[in-house]
Structure formats: C-alpha cells, structure tokens
Design a protein around this motif. Structure first.
Motif, PDB file in Angstrom:
ATOM      1  N   LEU A 140       3.304   9.817  56.517  1.00  0.00           N
ATOM      2  CA  LEU A 140       2.772   8.585  57.081  1.00  0.00           C
ATOM      3  C   LEU A 140       3.613   8.110  58.265  1.00  0.00           C
ATOM      4  O   LEU A 140       3.065   7.615  59.264  1.00  0.00           O
ATOM      5  CB  LEU A 140       2.712   7.496  55.994  1.00  0.00           C
ATOM      6  N   ALA A 141       4.930   8.309  58.176  1.00  0.00           N
ATOM      7  CA  ALA A 141       5.799   7.908  59.285  1.00  0.00           C
ATOM      8  C   ALA A 141       5.499   8.741  60.530  1.00  0.00           C
ATOM      9  O   ALA A 141       5.513   8.226  61.650  1.00  0.00           O
ATOM     10  CB  ALA A 141       7.265   8.044  58.884  1.00  0.00           C
ATOM     11  N   VAL A 142       5.216  10.021  60.329  1.00  0.00           N
ATOM     12  CA  VAL A 142       4.828  10.884  61.456  1.00  0.00           C
ATOM     13  C   VAL A 142       3.539  10.357  62.075  1.00  0.00           C
ATOM     14  O   VAL A 142       3.413  10.245  63.304  1.00  0.00           O
ATOM     15  CB  VAL A 142       4.638  12.345  61.001  1.00  0.00           C
ATOM     16  N   LYS A 143       2.598  10.004  61.202  1.00  0.00           N
ATOM     17  CA  LYS A 143       1.327   9.473  61.696  1.00  0.00           C
ATOM     18  C   LYS A 143       1.516   8.187  62.483  1.00  0.00           C
ATOM     19  O   LYS A 143       0.847   7.965  63.495  1.00  0.00           O
ATOM     20  CB  LYS A 143       0.396   9.180  60.518  1.00  0.00           C
ATOM     21  N   ILE A 144       2.392   7.340  61.993  1.00  0.00           N
ATOM     22  CA  ILE A 144       2.595   6.052  62.665  1.00  0.00           C
ATOM     23  C   ILE A 144       3.125   6.271  64.072  1.00  0.00           C
ATOM     24  O   ILE A 144       2.634   5.676  65.035  1.00  0.00           O
ATOM     25  CB  ILE A 144       3.538   5.161  61.823  1.00  0.00           C
ATOM     26  N   ARG A 145       4.104   7.162  64.201  1.00  0.00           N
ATOM     27  CA  ARG A 145       4.608   7.441  65.545  1.00  0.00           C
ATOM     28  C   ARG A 145       3.559   8.162  66.373  1.00  0.00           C
ATOM     29  O   ARG A 145       3.466   7.963  67.586  1.00  0.00           O
ATOM     30  CB  ARG A 145       5.915   8.232  65.479  1.00  0.00           C
ATOM     31  N   GLY A 146       2.764   9.005  65.717  1.00  0.00           N
ATOM     32  CA  GLY A 146       1.715   9.727  66.440  1.00  0.00           C
ATOM     33  C   GLY A 146       0.601   8.811  66.914  1.00  0.00           C
ATOM     34  O   GLY A 146      -0.071   9.099  67.912  1.00  0.00           O
ATOM     35  N   ALA A 147       0.407   7.698  66.214  1.00  0.00           N
ATOM     36  CA  ALA A 147      -0.679   6.779  66.546  1.00  0.00           C
ATOM     37  C   ALA A 147      -0.522   6.216  67.953  1.00  0.00           C
ATOM     38  O   ALA A 147      -1.506   5.779  68.568  1.00  0.00           O
ATOM     39  CB  ALA A 147      -0.749   5.645  65.531  1.00  0.00           C
ATOM     40  N   ALA A 148       0.683   6.252  68.479  1.00  0.00           N
ATOM     41  CA  ALA A 148       0.906   5.772  69.842  1.00  0.00           C
ATOM     42  C   ALA A 148       0.092   6.588  70.845  1.00  0.00           C
ATOM     43  O   ALA A 148      -0.225   6.111  71.929  1.00  0.00           O
ATOM     44  CB  ALA A 148       2.396   5.851  70.186  1.00  0.00           C
ATOM     45  N   PHE A 149      -0.255   7.831  70.477  1.00  0.00           N
ATOM     46  CA  PHE A 149      -0.976   8.708  71.390  1.00  0.00           C
ATOM     47  C   PHE A 149      -2.444   8.825  71.016  1.00  0.00           C
ATOM     48  O   PHE A 149      -3.155   9.695  71.488  1.00  0.00           O
ATOM     49  CB  PHE A 149      -0.313  10.089  71.409  1.00  0.00           C
ATOM     50  N   ASP A 150      -2.881   7.952  70.119  1.00  0.00           N
ATOM     51  CA  ASP A 150      -4.268   7.961  69.677  1.00  0.00           C
ATOM     52  C   ASP A 150      -4.693   6.509  69.513  1.00  0.00           C
ATOM     53  O   ASP A 150      -4.404   5.694  70.364  1.00  0.00           O
ATOM     54  CB  ASP A 150      -4.354   8.738  68.360  1.00  0.00           C
ATOM     55  N   ASP A 151      -5.340   6.195  68.415  1.00  0.00           N
ATOM     56  CA  ASP A 151      -5.797   4.831  68.211  1.00  0.00           C
ATOM     57  C   ASP A 151      -5.038   4.182  67.051  1.00  0.00           C
ATOM     58  O   ASP A 151      -5.322   4.464  65.892  1.00  0.00           O
ATOM     59  CB  ASP A 151      -7.303   4.842  67.909  1.00  0.00           C
ATOM     60  N   PRO A 152      -4.074   3.318  67.357  1.00  0.00           N
ATOM     61  CA  PRO A 152      -3.289   2.679  66.291  1.00  0.00           C
ATOM     62  C   PRO A 152      -4.166   1.935  65.284  1.00  0.00           C
ATOM     63  O   PRO A 152      -3.889   1.949  64.082  1.00  0.00           O
ATOM     64  CB  PRO A 152      -2.388   1.711  67.041  1.00  0.00           C
ATOM     65  N   ALA A 153      -5.231   1.306  65.762  1.00  0.00           N
ATOM     66  CA  ALA A 153      -6.067   0.517  64.859  1.00  0.00           C
ATOM     67  C   ALA A 153      -6.716   1.379  63.781  1.00  0.00           C
ATOM     68  O   ALA A 153      -6.965   0.923  62.661  1.00  0.00           O
ATOM     69  CB  ALA A 153      -7.144  -0.213  65.650  1.00  0.00           C
ATOM     70  N   ALA A 154      -6.964   2.658  64.135  1.00  0.00           N
ATOM     71  CA  ALA A 154      -7.619   3.548  63.176  1.00  0.00           C
ATOM     72  C   ALA A 154      -6.731   3.844  61.978  1.00  0.00           C
ATOM     73  O   ALA A 154      -7.197   4.322  60.935  1.00  0.00           O
ATOM     74  CB  ALA A 154      -8.019   4.854  63.865  1.00  0.00           C
ATOM     75  N   LEU A 155      -5.444   3.570  62.104  1.00  0.00           N
ATOM     76  CA  LEU A 155      -4.507   3.852  61.006  1.00  0.00           C
ATOM     77  C   LEU A 155      -4.504   2.756  59.946  1.00  0.00           C
ATOM     78  O   LEU A 155      -3.996   2.957  58.842  1.00  0.00           O
ATOM     79  CB  LEU A 155      -3.094   3.999  61.551  1.00  0.00           C
ATOM     80  N   ILE A 156      -5.068   1.616  60.280  1.00  0.00           N
ATOM     81  CA  ILE A 156      -4.942   0.459  59.387  1.00  0.00           C
ATOM     82  C   ILE A 156      -5.492   0.751  57.995  1.00  0.00           C
ATOM     83  O   ILE A 156      -4.851   0.482  56.989  1.00  0.00           O
ATOM     84  CB  ILE A 156      -5.619  -0.788  60.023  1.00  0.00           C
ATOM     85  N   ARG A 157      -6.680   1.356  57.954  1.00  0.00           N
ATOM     86  CA  ARG A 157      -7.290   1.640  56.647  1.00  0.00           C
ATOM     87  C   ARG A 157      -6.435   2.611  55.845  1.00  0.00           C
ATOM     88  O   ARG A 157      -6.324   2.486  54.624  1.00  0.00           O
ATOM     89  CB  ARG A 157      -8.706   2.213  56.825  1.00  0.00           C
TER      90      ARG A 157
END
Lengths: 190, 190
Positions: free
Chosen positions: A96-113
DNA sequence: CTTGCCTATGAAACGAGTTGCATAGAGGAT
DNA sequence: ATCCTCTATGCAACTCGTTTCATAGGCAAG
C-alpha cells in the motif's frame, strides 16, 4: 528459515496436526507469521525425518484420521539454540505504501476506496484481537494467575493490538492527505 | 510480484541505475520494501526486455560507467493498471514475536539483551526518519509549497515514524514483561 | 605498492513461498 | 441422488528471494 521455529513453538504450546497448525497460522500465530498448508505439510515432513518432531496417527470419528505432531528432544534443542541466536529486526513489505507513492503519477483520488478497504480490514483485525484479549487475559484473578507462557502470549497480543491501532491512525492520515490532494489544494497538513 | 511496481515508482520519482536503486532500497524505499542488488539487476533486465523501461549507457568520470534506467510508456501503463487493482493488506513476519512466545519453553531472561538490541535498532531508524522529515518536509519552503508527490512521500514517511514509535513502546512493554518474569513472579513451563 | 573501500554489474545455485491440482471421508442442503 | 462445505493430506510446477562468487575501475591510507 524460521517457519520451523514457529511450528516448534506452536507444537510446544499444544501438539496438533498439519491441518490444525494451518488454522492456527490463520489465527493467533498468523498475526505475526503466515504460512499456507502446503508449506506446513512440507516442513512437517522434513522435521519428522530430521527427528525434530514425532508423529502419531490419531483415528477420529465423524472426520478423517489425522497425524498429530509433537516436539521431540532434538527439536527442543534446535529451538533453544535459535532462541539464543540474534535475529534480524523485522522489515515490512507494504504494497500500500508503494501504491501511495505511485499515486503521484496517476490519480490519487482513485486510491481512496482502496485505503478505506484496508481501514476496514485493520479495524476487523483489531476487533478480533481485542475479543481474544477479553476472552483470554481478563476477568477475576487474571492479573495474578497468569504463568510465564500466558504473560508472553499476552504481550505479543498487545503488540498486535498496538500495531493495528497505529495502522488505523495512519490510514486516517493517508485518507485525509488523499482527500486534500483530490480537493485540488496540496496545501499543508496542520 | 510487486518489486517491479516499486522499481517503477522509484524510477518515476527519479531515473537511475541498478546500483542507485539498490541504495534507495536501503534507504527511503527500503523502509517499506526491501530488495538486494541481485534481485534488482535481474528484474531490471526482465523489465527492459518486456519494454517497461529504457536503458541508457552513461559514461562517468572517476567511477565506472553506469546504465541509467527510466520508465517507458508500457511501464507506466502497467503501473497504472496495478494502482487500480486491490492489493492484499500487508502481513508481517515477526521473528521476535515467535521468539517471545518460544521463550516460555526456555529462559525468558536470556531474551532481554536481544530485545534491547532490537530497541536500539528501532530507535536508530526513528532518528533517521525524523532527520529525513526535518530535512525534506519542514522549513520555510515546506508549508504550502509541497506538490502532491511530496505530500504522498511525506505521509508514507509519517507511517514509518508512527511504526517505529509504536514498536519502541511495545518493546518497552516486552522488556518490562520479561523482567517481571525473570524476577520470579511467574515460573516457566516444565 | 598493496590492502581495503566504494562504485558498478552480473552469473549460478540454492532455499523459501505460492498456486494449482488431486484425493478422500463425513455432513448438511436441495 | 447431487452438490457443497469442512476436515485432512499431499504432489508438482513455478516464482520469488537469498547467498555466494566473480569482475573491474578508481580512490585513499599505510
């Protein structure tokens, strides 16, 4: 590596079959050590052939027979030697931490769910631990009547509880951060 | 598994060589994801042949040449797809917890030095994180000027800090428990 | 000028962990 | 009768991760 040692500890706490061990690894032990039944059966076989544990066929009624394993003297010695060796401080693997940092290059809002889903899982785990603590370590006389083994099981459980509480608080922090970013202002926290 | 994804994120944050990635995995990324240089070199090779990343030979002076990797379009797509999939909530592998429960069948007092050692390691990690936070996320520029990527890096770092603080508090709890047992208030299992 | 350390890359072998499949008895549900 | 679930065990194939070894240039200390 240390799966053998985890099995030895579990079998010392209570002898049991591979199937029972697999279920324990889904429950209390699995909170700090995971293993599938495949791994467990394979390792049990090796441990028997190495003389660390003994097997005993147990006939059951209403269900298939099982093989009950218990720790033999050499296994106890192996465990004792391991206990006196240093182990590496744990390191985590946090997708999940990898995803959170990766979200900077995609859509952060999509990670909320996804983060909310993790929050629910950890809330469930916490509830489960607290129920176990309530069941096993409270009540009249609990404070004075616990032996060393129970005290040690309790302190490990307290670690699990602390971990889940910390994680829930952090996930709240993550959610607040994601929502702030999604709202379009990457402005300061606090 | 997800090593590919961690590498993609790291290369998006900043392109670099296998060696540099290995060092990042010992530092900031390594706090929630570990990897040796062997793993990294092998995976980089595969990622290049799969077209996820590009290589570029970079001549250097005063040191050996290096290969600088950067994320290609297909790699970005792979990452994006992964970010939209759910991941399993993490599970930990905590040797020390196994040891603590195992100590019931050996000498609990002998674990004290080991637990103290872990305490020192985690105190060092915490100090390291706090120094990094001080360096990267405070000061005149920080409040208000952080972009989404920096915000997300910061919230992951706050997770590391929370984890280390929680762990230190728990290790104190463990030490107190072990000392209480060693003082004879509880007796070991037979 | 040799020894050791840092950058930089990689092969090969091994051990640990995952996934898919297979078997088999007993119970309950439709 | 058939299907599903739970208990119970195991093989085979595969991927992932670790350990050991090897190479090679440059730098600094002794």
């Amino acid at each position: 590596m240390a799966l053998e040692h985890a099995i030895l500890v579990s079998l010392l706490e209570k002898p049991g079959s591979g199937y029972e061990l697999a279920r324990r690894f889904e429950r209390s032990i699995g909170y700090f050590w995971t293993a599938t039944h495949q791994q467990i059966y394979r390792v049990l076989k090796r441990m028997v052939s190495d003389g660390w544990i003994d097997v005993r066929e147990v006939a059951q009624q209403g269900r298939p027979d099982k093989k009950e394993y218990s720790v033999a003297a050499p296994g106890r010695e192996v465990l004792s030697r391991w206990l006196h060796e240093p182990v590496e401080p744990e390191s985590i693997r946090h997708d999940l931490a990898v995803k959170i940092r990766g979200a900077a290059f995609d859509d952060p809002a999509a990670l909320i769910r996804e983060v909310e889903r993790h929050h629910r899982v950890h809330a469930d785990r916490l509830a489960h631990y607290l129920a176990g603590e309530q069941r096993d370590f409270t009540g009249p006389g609990a404070a004075g009547t616990l032996d060393a083994g129970q005290e040690l099981q309790h302190v490990v459980l307290r670690g699990g509880i602390a971990y889940e509480r910390m994680t829930l608080a952090w996930l709240d922090d993550v959610l607040a951060t994601l929502r702030r970013i999604a709202a379009g202002r990457s402005t300061p926290h606090q």
